[in-house]
Design a protein around this motif. Structure first.
Motif, mmCIF file in Angstrom:
data_model
loop_
_atom_site.group_PDB
_atom_site.id
_atom_site.type_symbol
_atom_site.label_atom_id
_atom_site.label_comp_id
_atom_site.label_asym_id
_atom_site.label_seq_id
_atom_site.Cartn_x
_atom_site.Cartn_y
_atom_site.Cartn_z
ATOM 1 N N ASP A 1 0.826 -1.207 0.000
ATOM 2 C CA ASP A 1 0.000 0.000 0.000
ATOM 3 C C ASP A 1 0.864 1.262 0.000
ATOM 4 O O ASP A 1 0.500 2.273 -0.618
ATOM 5 C CB ASP A 1 -0.925 0.006 1.216
ATOM 6 N N THR B 1 -2.980 3.997 -3.564
ATOM 7 C CA THR B 1 -4.125 4.293 -4.416
ATOM 8 C C THR B 1 -4.965 5.402 -3.781
ATOM 9 O O THR B 1 -4.774 5.759 -2.617
ATOM 10 C CB THR B 1 -4.995 3.044 -4.621
ATOM 11 N N SER B 2 -5.900 5.913 -4.572
ATOM 12 C CA SER B 2 -6.753 6.993 -4.071
ATOM 13 C C SER B 2 -7.606 6.523 -2.890
ATOM 14 O O SER B 2 -7.758 7.235 -1.892
ATOM 15 C CB SER B 2 -7.645 7.509 -5.194
ATOM 16 N N ASP B 3 -8.175 5.320 -2.972
ATOM 17 C CA ASP B 3 -8.995 4.804 -1.876
ATOM 18 C C ASP B 3 -8.158 4.590 -0.614
ATOM 19 O O ASP B 3 -8.612 4.875 0.508
ATOM 20 C CB ASP B 3 -9.645 3.479 -2.297
ATOM 21 N N PHE B 4 -6.931 4.127 -0.778
ATOM 22 C CA PHE B 4 -6.072 3.871 0.382
ATOM 23 C C PHE B 4 -5.719 5.173 1.110
ATOM 24 O O PHE B 4 -5.864 5.276 2.334
ATOM 25 C CB PHE B 4 -4.794 3.148 -0.054
ATOM 26 N N THR C 1 -7.263 8.022 0.935
ATOM 27 C CA THR C 1 -8.477 8.617 1.508
ATOM 28 C C THR C 1 -8.821 7.963 2.833
ATOM 29 O O THR C 1 -9.152 8.646 3.822
ATOM 30 C CB THR C 1 -9.645 8.455 0.522
ATOM 31 N N MET C 2 -8.727 6.639 2.894
ATOM 32 C CA MET C 2 -9.006 5.912 4.138
ATOM 33 C C MET C 2 -8.001 6.260 5.230
ATOM 34 O O MET C 2 -8.372 6.556 6.369
ATOM 35 C CB MET C 2 -8.979 4.405 3.862
ATOM 36 N N SER D 1 -8.351 9.941 6.375
ATOM 37 C CA SER D 1 -9.578 10.084 7.174
ATOM 38 C C SER D 1 -9.362 9.543 8.582
ATOM 39 O O SER D 1 -9.863 10.120 9.565
ATOM 40 C CB SER D 1 -10.737 9.364 6.503
ATOM 41 N N GLU E 1 -16.555 9.893 9.149
ATOM 42 C CA GLU E 1 -17.306 9.993 7.891
ATOM 43 C C GLU E 1 -18.771 10.338 8.144
ATOM 44 O O GLU E 1 -19.398 11.027 7.349
ATOM 45 C CB GLU E 1 -17.193 8.673 7.137
ATOM 46 N N HIS F 1 -15.495 14.608 -1.872
ATOM 47 C CA HIS F 1 -14.046 14.757 -1.914
ATOM 48 C C HIS F 1 -13.624 16.180 -1.561
ATOM 49 O O HIS F 1 -12.604 16.388 -0.884
ATOM 50 C CB HIS F 1 -13.520 14.396 -3.301
ATOM 51 N N SER G 1 -6.181 12.231 -5.285
ATOM 52 C CA SER G 1 -6.635 11.562 -6.496
ATOM 53 C C SER G 1 -5.546 10.698 -7.135
ATOM 54 O O SER G 1 -5.798 9.560 -7.539
ATOM 55 C CB SER G 1 -7.122 12.612 -7.501
#
Length: 440
Positions: A27, A32-35, A37-38, A41, A52, A78, A103
């Motif tokens: 990772d 990645t964008s999802d990683f 972001t998680m 957050s 969230e 976003h 992104s």
């Protein structure tokens, strides 16, 4: 310049594992964008307790104001998350945090940002008591601000009520002011009349006292004259002519005295009438003074009301300045909101353009991937052929190696035989020549 330590990947993994957040080396090497972001957050939630679910409520409220919320939901979500992350990055002294880090994350920049966030989170946990105190003070200040706003609105309502009451009482006040002026003029006139009447009363009292004294003097004189007449009658010879003459003289004197007494009584009655008039005037003056005192009390009350009105006007001006300041703040917030909406629209247009570009790129990549798949199948076929040839070459090579190894072994055997024979020959020759041969 603020500095924070740049952590290695295994240190970042250990830090997030301590917080029960699973992170792998892959990772971090290929984020990645999802990683990101998680993980960002999670850092935001640990520092500011913003989850969230907390972001979802204002997001839904904003989406309820626009048409086609499904179209704006991803971009707006976003944007809201990026706003909070940008504030967190600014607090962590990250000066170049951008939307690209969410992104299209870069491994090195992601590692640097995670190092800064971990450092800031650990610092926040170490100063948790201090930060909690700041949050409590902030909440208290917010409550005080709401109380002040509520008090300001109540004061504005009270001032409006007082203004309405003053406007309602203004005709009555104007009438009272006119009555006050009229009473003041009347009192000035009555004061002048009172002064004149007091002077006249003093003069009449002095005249009355002089008349009473003169009356007493005349009565004393009459008494003395009666006694003198009685004594004279006893001494003188009785003569009718003389007595008649004395009687005439005394009658004349008596008539004059009666006229004098009558005139004095008339003056006394006039003085009594004037005294009664002065008493009435004095009562009127006392009533006027009482009315003047009542007017002065009303004036004092009006002055107190004016002072209260002045204080309320000052308070109203202060509250008005506070209200203007709040209105200016509201205008600034409105402008900021308009700018944010404009930025959001630009970001949405940019995201739409990027989406279209990404879609076109995806189509192009799909075509290239299909071409590459065809090429890969051709390459696989060629690789299989080359692999078969390589296997054949390897088999031939192994056979050749075995044959070469056998020939080499034979050559070594012959070499050692030849060397042994040479050594025997050299030793025999040396013995025959009487030479000493040493091994080399």
């Amino acid at each position: 310049m603020y500095w924070f330590p740049s952590m290695e990947r295994h240190e970042i993994i250990e830090a997030f594992n301590d917080w029960a957040i699973p992170v792998s080396l892959r990772d971090l090497e290929h984020p990645t964008s999802d990683f990101v972001t998680m993980i960002y957050s999670a850092c935001l939630q640990r520092v500011r307790s913003i989850s969230e679910a907390d972001l979802e409520q204002p997001l839904q409220a904003a989406l309820a104001l626009v048409e086609n919320p499904d179209l704006y939901a991803p971009a707006l979500g976003h944007t809201v998350l990026f706003y909070h992350l940008q504030r967190l990055a600014k607090a962590a002294r990250i000066t170049d945090f951008s939307f690209k880090d969410l992104s299209f994350p870069d491994p090195d920049r992601t590692r640097g940002h995670l190092s800064a966030f971990i450092n800031f989170v650990k610092f926040s946990e170490q100063r948790a008591d201090f930060l909690m105190g700041l949050r409590e003070k902030s909440a208290h200040v917010k409550e005080e601000r709401e109380k002040v706003v509520y008090a300001l609105r109540a004061a504005e309502k009270e001032v409006a009520t007082i203004k309405a009451k003053l406007a309602e009482d203004e005709p009555r006040c104007e009438q009272l002011r006119k009555q006050k002026e009229e009473l003041k003029q009347s009192l000035l006139k009555y004061r002048d009349l009172q002064a004149e009447y007091i002077e006249a009363a003093k003069a009449l009292k002095s005249d009355r006292a002089s008349l009473i004294q003169r009356k007493e003097t005349l009565q004393t004189s009459v008494s003395s004259m009666s006694e003198l007449i009685t004594r004279t009658r006893a001494r003188i010879v009785q003569s009718p002519e003389r007595i008649t003459s004395n009687i005439r003289t005394m009658s004349t004197t008596l008539a004059q005295d009666k006229q004098t007494v009558a005139s004095n009584e008339a003056k006394l009655r006039d003085l009594q009438l004037k005294s009664a008039a002065l008493t009435t005037i004095e009562k009127d003056v006392r009533a006027c003074i009482e009315q003047l005192q009542a007017v002065e009390k009303e004036t004092a009350l009006i002055d107190a009301s004016k002072k209260t009105l002045t204080d309320l006007k000052d308070a109203l001006s202060e509250k008005s300045s506070d209200l203007k300041e709040l209105e200016l703040r509201h205008e600034r917030v409105t402008i900021q909101q308009a700018n944010a909406v404009e930025k959001l629209e630009r970001a949405q247009r940019h995201a739409e353009d990027r989406r279209l570009a990404s879609q076109q790129q995806i189509e192009r990549l799909k075509a290239e991937y299909q071409e590459m798949a065809n090429e890969r199948r051709e390459n696989d076929r060629q690789v299989e052929e080359l692999r078969a040839e390589a296997d054949e070459l390897e088999r031939l090579m192994n056979d050749h190696m075995k044959q070469s190894q056998a020939e080499l072994n034979e050559l070594l055997k012959e070499y050692w035989k030849l060397r042994h024979a040479t050594e025997v020959y050299m030793e025999t020759l040396a013995n025959k020549l009487g030479m000493q041969v040493t091994d080399t």
